[in-house]
Design a protein around this motif. Structure first.
Motif, short mmCIF file in Angstrom:
data_model
loop_
_atom_site.label_atom_id
_atom_site.label_comp_id
_atom_site.label_asym_id
_atom_site.label_seq_id
_atom_site.Cartn_x
_atom_site.Cartn_y
_atom_site.Cartn_z
N PHE A 74 0.83 -1.20 0.00
CA PHE A 74 0.00 0.00 0.00
C PHE A 74 0.87 1.26 0.00
N VAL A 75 2.00 1.18 0.68
CA VAL A 75 2.95 2.30 0.70
C VAL A 75 4.35 1.74 0.47
N ASP A 76 5.25 2.60 0.08
CA ASP A 76 6.63 2.18 -0.14
C ASP A 76 7.30 1.83 1.19
N GLY A 77 8.24 0.93 1.11
CA GLY A 77 9.01 0.56 2.30
C GLY A 77 8.99 -0.93 2.52
N ASP A 78 10.02 -1.41 3.14
CA ASP A 78 10.13 -2.83 3.44
C ASP A 78 9.82 -3.09 4.90
N VAL A 79 9.38 -4.32 5.16
CA VAL A 79 9.14 -4.76 6.53
C VAL A 79 10.10 -5.91 6.83
N GLU A 80 10.85 -5.78 7.90
CA GLU A 80 11.68 -6.88 8.35
C GLU A 80 10.82 -7.78 9.23
N LEU A 81 10.49 -8.97 8.72
CA LEU A 81 9.61 -9.87 9.45
C LEU A 81 10.39 -10.53 10.58
N GLU A 82 10.15 -10.07 11.78
CA GLU A 82 10.84 -10.61 12.94
C GLU A 82 10.16 -11.88 13.43
N ALA A 83 10.91 -12.73 14.08
CA ALA A 83 10.36 -13.97 14.61
C ALA A 83 9.27 -13.65 15.63
N GLN A 84 8.19 -14.41 15.58
CA GLN A 84 7.08 -14.26 16.51
C GLN A 84 6.98 -15.50 17.39
N THR A 85 6.63 -15.30 18.64
CA THR A 85 6.36 -16.41 19.54
C THR A 85 4.89 -16.78 19.41
N ARG A 86 4.66 -18.03 19.03
CA ARG A 86 3.28 -18.48 18.79
C ARG A 86 2.83 -19.45 19.88
N ALA A 87 1.64 -19.22 20.41
CA ALA A 87 0.99 -20.15 21.33
C ALA A 87 -0.19 -20.78 20.61
N ARG A 88 -0.37 -22.07 20.80
CA ARG A 88 -1.49 -22.76 20.17
C ARG A 88 -2.65 -23.01 21.14
N GLY A 89 -2.50 -22.55 22.37
CA GLY A 89 -3.58 -22.74 23.32
C GLY A 89 -3.26 -22.08 24.65
N PHE A 90 -4.17 -22.22 25.62
CA PHE A 90 -4.03 -21.63 26.95
C PHE A 90 -4.24 -22.69 28.02
N ASP A 91 -3.51 -22.55 29.11
CA ASP A 91 -3.93 -23.10 30.40
C ASP A 91 -4.57 -21.95 31.16
N GLN A 92 -5.84 -22.13 31.56
CA GLN A 92 -6.53 -21.10 32.32
C GLN A 92 -6.64 -21.54 33.77
N TYR A 93 -6.38 -20.62 34.69
CA TYR A 93 -6.34 -20.93 36.11
C TYR A 93 -7.41 -20.16 36.86
N GLY A 94 -8.16 -20.88 37.67
CA GLY A 94 -9.08 -20.26 38.61
C GLY A 94 -8.51 -20.37 40.01
N SER A 95 -9.12 -19.65 40.93
CA SER A 95 -8.62 -19.68 42.30
C SER A 95 -9.27 -20.82 43.09
N PRO A 96 -8.48 -21.59 43.82
CA PRO A 96 -9.07 -22.67 44.62
C PRO A 96 -9.79 -22.16 45.86
N VAL A 97 -9.52 -20.92 46.24
CA VAL A 97 -10.10 -20.34 47.45
C VAL A 97 -10.47 -18.89 47.18
N GLY A 98 -11.18 -18.29 48.10
CA GLY A 98 -11.46 -16.87 48.02
C GLY A 98 -10.40 -16.06 48.72
N GLY A 99 -10.20 -14.83 48.28
CA GLY A 99 -9.20 -13.96 48.91
C GLY A 99 -8.64 -12.95 47.94
N LEU A 100 -7.38 -12.59 48.15
CA LEU A 100 -6.69 -11.60 47.34
C LEU A 100 -5.52 -12.25 46.59
N VAL A 101 -5.48 -12.02 45.27
CA VAL A 101 -4.45 -12.64 44.43
C VAL A 101 -3.16 -11.84 44.50
N ARG A 102 -2.04 -12.58 44.55
CA ARG A 102 -0.71 -11.99 44.47
C ARG A 102 0.05 -12.75 43.38
N PHE A 103 0.27 -12.07 42.22
CA PHE A 103 0.92 -12.75 41.09
C PHE A 103 2.42 -12.87 41.34
#
Length: 318
Positions: free
Chosen positions: A228-257
């Protein structure tokens, strides 16, 4: 002359206008803000939209910054833009369309005689189907999240390789390559034969300048990478994830990451702890697999079983 709604532009011109998508409760016309940038030279067509979820504002920020930077005289091809898709939700800073309580990005390809969301989806998809490439700008809603690009067509789809190339060209650094739910534009576009990606530009409600600038750079990368416009793009390596592990809390309270967004996680690492309001440890949650700390809730308070965070897994670099 290229037209989108009331916006019309001859070669070398740009125009803004409104795309009618129905009427409001007082009987007035509802029109989405649109722009047509008609390049001076022929070329491909790019369709770009933002705020299909009404509280995801970073994509609007990208469009606000990109459009003034574009000179139709320097462009080959056409850029069609819908600046705000979920009109009703945007007005009240909500995620879902309050008229029909629908998440807009589950309504594609839409129905011109259907609900409010289906009509908006139909009108915007009609515009998107005119394009060779589609960018659907999102963010992580109320969660904190890394900047990523989502390829949602599924790895066995005939358009997968072209969607993946578009994601790599956009170049956020991280790609989620996982089939998405029915009704997403990033599913409907490839089904119509158009490479489509869903950049998720950070997270949390609001206006994040760092993520907006990532999106601005990504749009310019696509404009250069596809001629669409002039100029080159240097295609840098991308980190790809194919899915997620999702985490819920086993208890109630305040989260500390115990991990920061984008940080590598190894199996068995502590991902987060939960304390009571006096700081006493109630639970410690560890990673099930190696991955990247991808997404986390914004507020610390949780009930037992409530979503806390996600780790991107099944990683590679491409």
């Amino acid at each position: 002359m290229i037209t989108l709604g009331t916006a019309s532009a001859a070669p070398g011109e740009m125009d803004i206008g409104r795309l009618e998508v129905g009427e409001s409760r007082d009987g007035g016309t509802v029109g989405l803000p649109v722009a047509v940038i008609n390049g001076a030279s022929p070329g491909k067509t790019l369709y770009m939209q933002a705020a299909s979820d009404g509280d995801e504002l970073n994509g609007v920020g990208v469009i606000q910054r990109v459009v003034p930077q574009l000179d139709p005289a320097d462009i080959s091809g056409t850029i069609l833009i819908v600046g705000i898709v979920n009109y009703h939700a945007f007005q009240v800073a909500q995620h879902r369309n309050p008229i029909d309580d629908t998440k807009m990005n589950r309504a594609y390809p839409g129905d011109e005689r259907g609900t409010s969301s289906e009509r908006i989806a139909a009108a915007t998809f009609d515009a998107a189907r005119r394009a060779d490439l589609i960018l659907d700008l999102h963010q992580g809603s109320t969660s904190q999240m890394i900047n990523e690009v989502r390829v949602r067509c599924g790895r066995h789809h005939r358009m997968h390789a072209k969607c993946l190339r578009l994601a790599k060209t956009f170049g956020c650094g991280y790609v989620l390559d996982q089939k998405g739910p029915d009704g997403q534009l990033a599913r409907a576009g490839p089904d119509a034969g158009i490479p489509t990606i869903d950049p998720e530009l950070g997270g949390c409600v609001g206006w994040d300048e760092e993520s907006i600038q990532k999106g601005v750079q990504g749009v310019h990368n696509v404009l250069r990478g596809y001629g669409f416009v002039d100029g080159d793009v240097e295609l840098e390596a991308q980190t790809r994830a194919r899915g997620f592990d999702q985490y819920g809390s086993p208890v109630g309270g305040l989260v500390r990451f115990k991990r920061d967004l984008g940080e590598r996680v190894s199996t068995g690492d502590v991902v987060f702890e939960v304390t009571d309001v006096f700081g006493s440890l109630k639970a410690r949650v560890t990673a099930d697999h190696d991955g990247i700390f991808w997404r986390a809730r914004r507020l610390p308070q949780v009930a037992s079983g409530e979503y806390v965070c996600s780790v991107g897994i099944d990683l590679d670099t491409y």
